[in-house]
Write a protein that holds these residues in place. Sequence first.
Motif, PDB file in Angstrom:
ATOM      1  N   LYS A  90     -13.603   6.060   2.388  1.00  0.00           N
ATOM      2  CA  LYS A  90     -12.907   5.930   3.666  1.00  0.00           C
ATOM      3  C   LYS A  90     -12.173   4.605   3.709  1.00  0.00           C
ATOM      4  O   LYS A  90     -12.380   3.718   2.870  1.00  0.00           O
ATOM      5  CB  LYS A  90     -13.893   6.018   4.833  1.00  0.00           C
ATOM      6  N   LEU A  91     -11.323   4.463   4.712  1.00  0.00           N
ATOM      7  CA  LEU A  91     -10.598   3.220   4.966  1.00  0.00           C
ATOM      8  C   LEU A  91     -10.638   2.959   6.462  1.00  0.00           C
ATOM      9  O   LEU A  91     -10.124   3.750   7.258  1.00  0.00           O
ATOM     10  CB  LEU A  91      -9.144   3.326   4.487  1.00  0.00           C
ATOM     11  N   ASP A  92     -11.275   1.861   6.857  1.00  0.00           N
ATOM     12  CA  ASP A  92     -11.386   1.481   8.263  1.00  0.00           C
ATOM     13  C   ASP A  92     -10.726   0.124   8.464  1.00  0.00           C
ATOM     14  O   ASP A  92     -10.663  -0.700   7.542  1.00  0.00           O
ATOM     15  CB  ASP A  92     -12.853   1.398   8.713  1.00  0.00           C
ATOM     16  N   ARG A 231      -2.577   6.616   3.354  1.00  0.00           N
ATOM     17  CA  ARG A 231      -2.386   5.645   4.422  1.00  0.00           C
ATOM     18  C   ARG A 231      -1.929   4.295   3.861  1.00  0.00           C
ATOM     19  O   ARG A 231      -1.026   3.655   4.417  1.00  0.00           O
ATOM     20  CB  ARG A 231      -3.692   5.486   5.181  1.00  0.00           C
ATOM     21  N   LEU A 232      -2.517   3.881   2.747  1.00  0.00           N
ATOM     22  CA  LEU A 232      -2.114   2.612   2.136  1.00  0.00           C
ATOM     23  C   LEU A 232      -0.716   2.710   1.543  1.00  0.00           C
ATOM     24  O   LEU A 232       0.072   1.758   1.613  1.00  0.00           O
ATOM     25  CB  LEU A 232      -3.123   2.214   1.058  1.00  0.00           C
ATOM     26  N   PRO A 241       1.099  -5.654   1.423  1.00  0.00           N
ATOM     27  CA  PRO A 241       2.546  -5.953   1.418  1.00  0.00           C
ATOM     28  C   PRO A 241       3.341  -4.821   0.788  1.00  0.00           C
ATOM     29  O   PRO A 241       2.809  -3.948   0.110  1.00  0.00           O
ATOM     30  CB  PRO A 241       2.647  -7.238   0.587  1.00  0.00           C
ATOM     31  N   ASP A 242       4.643  -4.868   1.015  1.00  0.00           N
ATOM     32  CA  ASP A 242       5.512  -3.786   0.547  1.00  0.00           C
ATOM     33  C   ASP A 242       5.473  -3.623  -0.965  1.00  0.00           C
ATOM     34  O   ASP A 242       5.534  -2.491  -1.471  1.00  0.00           O
ATOM     35  CB  ASP A 242       6.958  -4.048   0.999  1.00  0.00           C
ATOM     36  N   GLN A 243       5.396  -4.724  -1.712  1.00  0.00           N
ATOM     37  CA  GLN A 243       5.455  -4.608  -3.169  1.00  0.00           C
ATOM     38  C   GLN A 243       4.215  -3.939  -3.754  1.00  0.00           C
ATOM     39  O   GLN A 243       4.223  -3.483  -4.914  1.00  0.00           O
ATOM     40  CB  GLN A 243       5.651  -5.978  -3.824  1.00  0.00           C
ATOM     41  N   SER A 246       4.027   0.678  -3.444  1.00  0.00           N
ATOM     42  CA  SER A 246       4.485   1.585  -4.496  1.00  0.00           C
ATOM     43  C   SER A 246       3.396   1.822  -5.528  1.00  0.00           C
ATOM     44  O   SER A 246       3.279   2.927  -6.084  1.00  0.00           O
ATOM     45  CB  SER A 246       5.732   1.017  -5.176  1.00  0.00           C
ATOM     46  N   TYR A 247       2.572   0.806  -5.779  1.00  0.00           N
ATOM     47  CA  TYR A 247       1.459   0.978  -6.709  1.00  0.00           C
ATOM     48  C   TYR A 247       0.426   1.960  -6.143  1.00  0.00           C
ATOM     49  O   TYR A 247      -0.156   2.757  -6.877  1.00  0.00           O
ATOM     50  CB  TYR A 247       0.803  -0.362  -6.997  1.00  0.00           C
ATOM     51  N   PHE A 248       0.203   1.881  -4.853  1.00  0.00           N
ATOM     52  CA  PHE A 248      -0.732   2.830  -4.239  1.00  0.00           C
ATOM     53  C   PHE A 248      -0.178   4.250  -4.285  1.00  0.00           C
ATOM     54  O   PHE A 248      -0.952   5.211  -4.383  1.00  0.00           O
ATOM     55  CB  PHE A 248      -1.044   2.424  -2.798  1.00  0.00           C
TER      56      PHE A 248
END
Length: 348
Positions: A90-92, A231-232, A241-243, A246-248
């Motif tokens: 999960k991500l909280d 979500r990430l 951050p934006d950079q 893309s990796y996610f």
Amino acid sequence: MTSPATDPSASRERPSLTSVVDCAVYVDGVRQPGRWTHDEAIAEVRRRGTGFVWIGLFEPGADQIQGIAATFGLHELAVEDAVCAHQRPKLDRYGETLFMVLKTVRYVEHESPTTANEIVESGEIMAFVGHDFVVTVRHGDHSQLGVLRADLEGAPERLQAGPAAVLYGLTDHVIDNYLAVTEAFESDIDQIEALVFAPRSPVEVEQMYLMKREILELRRAVAPLQAPLRRLAEGADRVVPDQIRSYFRNAEDHLTVVAERVAGFDDLLTTLVNVTAAKVSLQQNGDMRKITAWAAIVAVPTMVVGIYGMNFDHMPELHWTFGYPLVMGVVLLACLLLYRTFRRNNWL
């Protein structure tokens, strides 16, 4: 003057040292020299106004993590989850801190999938991510976060992105393990499939259900992680951050591949379970036909002997010299005819 080793207050200030695997300060992606406690490390980062702290914990108790939780302002509910473990991925978000749970898996080596008692071993990694700190909590002995830390430290340009880079590194590391486990699992399923369709297969339904249980454990690790990664990747959290987004997205693609593999394994195992159950049913039917055929053959002499065993005086051929051989011959002929009939119909 009382030394820190003997001062009771010092032990209260540093309750987590027994579970701290590593604590480091990173500035411009480079690890700073020296040994740090969690309070010294974050004080140094905030004094500099740049960099971040990465603290790694291994199965901390509630008392051991309280000092770190107080220093970094970690939410009590997330801290409780990190200590108790057994959480689903999960991500909280708690204020300015992200709390992410990842399930780790390891392939358990074995001689054959038909004799294995366990194929997939699971653990957990929890990560608290703020603007200037990362706290990772590991449960299980197979996560190899030391290797991950060394890899990231070998590429300072990746760590320059801050704590989000560590979070991506953790995620990518876990998903790579998923891929490795599914590849190993695939060879087991291929072996099981070949055995199931082989004559006189040694595979039983119980072993197939074990494989299904292991696939279910793998699915519990993979499926719930898809929503947090999306979500990430979509940038729903300012901590990332934006950079790094893309990796996610790339990690999400890899996770999709794993999820499709796991779903395929589950469907194939369901088919193999049905095939195995059908084979067991056919084998039982065959056994029953054999038992019935032999019972019918044995019934012929049993009936004849029962009739002639009633000891009546007036029975056919009772006092005839060739009566006994004739009756035995008729019984033998009847048994042979029944045997031939059953063999022709594949009952024997």
